[in-house]
Design a protein around this motif. Structure first.
Motif, PDB file in Angstrom:
ATOM      1  N   GLY A 118      10.491  -8.832  12.171  1.00  0.00           N
ATOM      2  CA  GLY A 118      10.044  -7.467  11.982  1.00  0.00           C
ATOM      3  C   GLY A 118       9.303  -7.286  10.676  1.00  0.00           C
ATOM      4  N   ILE A 119       8.573  -6.203  10.606  1.00  0.00           N
ATOM      5  CA  ILE A 119       7.885  -5.819   9.376  1.00  0.00           C
ATOM      6  C   ILE A 119       8.655  -4.638   8.804  1.00  0.00           C
ATOM      7  CG2 ILE A 119       5.753  -4.960   8.363  1.00  0.00           C
ATOM      8  CD1 ILE A 119       4.249  -6.363  10.604  1.00  0.00           C
ATOM      9  N   HIS A 120       9.198  -4.823   7.609  1.00  0.00           N
ATOM     10  CA  HIS A 120      10.017  -3.768   7.021  1.00  0.00           C
ATOM     11  C   HIS A 120       9.304  -3.018   5.903  1.00  0.00           C
ATOM     12  CE1 HIS A 120      11.017  -7.483   4.784  1.00  0.00           C
ATOM     13  NE2 HIS A 120      10.951  -6.683   3.728  1.00  0.00           N
ATOM     14  N   GLY A 121       8.121  -3.459   5.511  1.00  0.00           N
ATOM     15  CA  GLY A 121       7.414  -2.747   4.459  1.00  0.00           C
ATOM     16  C   GLY A 121       5.924  -3.038   4.467  1.00  0.00           C
ATOM     17  N   VAL A 122       5.157  -2.066   3.983  1.00  0.00           N
ATOM     18  CA  VAL A 122       3.700  -2.190   3.891  1.00  0.00           C
ATOM     19  C   VAL A 122       3.257  -1.545   2.584  1.00  0.00           C
ATOM     20  CG1 VAL A 122       1.482  -1.544   4.913  1.00  0.00           C
ATOM     21  CG2 VAL A 122       3.409  -2.083   6.400  1.00  0.00           C
ATOM     22  N   ARG A 123       2.383  -2.237   1.859  1.00  0.00           N
ATOM     23  CA  ARG A 123       1.706  -1.674   0.676  1.00  0.00           C
ATOM     24  C   ARG A 123       0.216  -1.955   0.860  1.00  0.00           C
ATOM     25  NH1 ARG A 123       5.699  -0.647  -3.160  1.00  0.00           N
ATOM     26  NH2 ARG A 123       7.383  -2.142  -3.201  1.00  0.00           N
ATOM     27  N   LEU A 124      -0.530  -0.927   1.199  1.00  0.00           N
ATOM     28  CA  LEU A 124      -1.961  -1.105   1.412  1.00  0.00           C
ATOM     29  C   LEU A 124      -2.697  -1.075   0.077  1.00  0.00           C
ATOM     30  CD1 LEU A 124      -2.542   1.112   4.583  1.00  0.00           C
ATOM     31  CD2 LEU A 124      -2.180  -1.359   4.455  1.00  0.00           C
ATOM     32  N   ASP A 125      -3.880  -1.668   0.071  1.00  0.00           N
ATOM     33  CA  ASP A 125      -4.685  -1.719  -1.152  1.00  0.00           C
ATOM     34  C   ASP A 125      -5.075  -0.328  -1.658  1.00  0.00           C
ATOM     35  OD1 ASP A 125      -4.493  -4.447  -1.138  1.00  0.00           O
ATOM     36  OD2 ASP A 125      -6.527  -4.798  -0.392  1.00  0.00           O
ATOM     37  N   ASN A 126      -5.123   0.657  -0.761  1.00  0.00           N
ATOM     38  CA  ASN A 126      -5.494   2.009  -1.179  1.00  0.00           C
ATOM     39  C   ASN A 126      -4.327   2.786  -1.796  1.00  0.00           C
ATOM     40  OD1 ASN A 126      -3.888   2.822   0.937  1.00  0.00           O
ATOM     41  ND2 ASN A 126      -5.559   3.579   2.210  1.00  0.00           N
ATOM     42  N   GLY A 127      -3.166   2.116  -1.969  1.00  0.00           N
ATOM     43  CA  GLY A 127      -2.010   2.762  -2.596  1.00  0.00           C
ATOM     44  C   GLY A 127      -0.982   3.296  -1.627  1.00  0.00           C
ATOM     45  N   THR A 128      -1.313   3.370  -0.359  1.00  0.00           N
ATOM     46  CA  THR A 128      -0.364   3.848   0.644  1.00  0.00           C
ATOM     47  C   THR A 128       0.729   2.801   0.819  1.00  0.00           C
ATOM     48  OG1 THR A 128      -2.181   4.939   1.792  1.00  0.00           O
ATOM     49  CG2 THR A 128      -0.127   4.677   3.012  1.00  0.00           C
ATOM     50  N   GLN A 129       1.977   3.274   0.884  1.00  0.00           N
ATOM     51  CA  GLN A 129       3.075   2.338   1.092  1.00  0.00           C
ATOM     52  C   GLN A 129       4.156   2.980   1.941  1.00  0.00           C
ATOM     53  OE1 GLN A 129       4.657   1.252  -2.698  1.00  0.00           O
ATOM     54  NE2 GLN A 129       5.454   3.270  -3.149  1.00  0.00           N
ATOM     55  N   ALA A 130       4.920   2.124   2.620  1.00  0.00           N
ATOM     56  CA  ALA A 130       6.014   2.611   3.457  1.00  0.00           C
ATOM     57  C   ALA A 130       7.059   1.523   3.603  1.00  0.00           C
ATOM     58  CB  ALA A 130       5.497   3.013   4.827  1.00  0.00           C
TER      59      ALA A 130
END
Length: 170
Positions: free
Chosen positions: A92-104
């Protein structure tokens, strides 16, 4: 528990020969058009997700689970860091940090809740069996004890994934 956690950045991945029970790593860029094959109750399952790191190395994952805001960010796509983990055979994917600063951050399954319900059912059956004097409580009680072990394992995977995401603030 920390000794069993492996953290990889970019294109380094767990080897197939010595694959641990669970693994953690981050990849840099998603390159697939993500459409879940199934979504229900805030969770989604993607058939195949493909990632490429910044040096061009590509990696594919089959049957990837996501939850909550992570699912929403995957559907939108983008370049950034994607935090993957595997526990008990479920990737599973438990986290995301996009280059534009969006994170979850959102854990990708609700197995802990299901195991807790099973533990409560085992305990309830044991109490009923003890009160009535019937031996029906023995098997559910043994299953309940096994579910305690499953809960400890699943919680450990979730906590280690959360720590990985929190400790990798870039």
């Amino acid at each position: 528990f920390d000794r069993a956690v492996k953290y990889f950045k970019c294109h380094a991945v767990s080897s197939g020969e010595n694959k641990p029970i669970h693994f953690f790593f981050a990849v840099e860029r998603m390159i697939t058009d993500p459409r879940p094959v199934r979504a229900s109750g805030g969770y989604a399952i993607f058939d195949t997700l493909r990632f490429r790191d910044r040096s061009g190395v590509e990696r594919s994952f089959k049957t990837v689970c996501t939850g909550g805001a992570v699912t929403d960010l995957l559907r939108k796509g983008g370049t950034g860091r994607f935090y993957l983990s595997s526990g008990g055979g479920q990737t599973g994917i438990h986290g995301v940090r996009l280059d534009n600063g969006t994170q979850a951050y959102a854990h990708y399954n609700n197995m802990e809740i299901i195991v807790l319900i099973g533990m409560a059912a085992g305990l309830g059956t044991a109490v009923i069996g003890i009160v009535t004097g019937e031996w029906i409580w023995a098997i559910p009680s043994v299953i309940g004890v096994l579910l305690v072990g499953a809960y400890v394992f699943l919680r450990g995977v979730r906590v280690a994934g959360k720590q990985q995401f929190e400790n990798d603030k870039k």
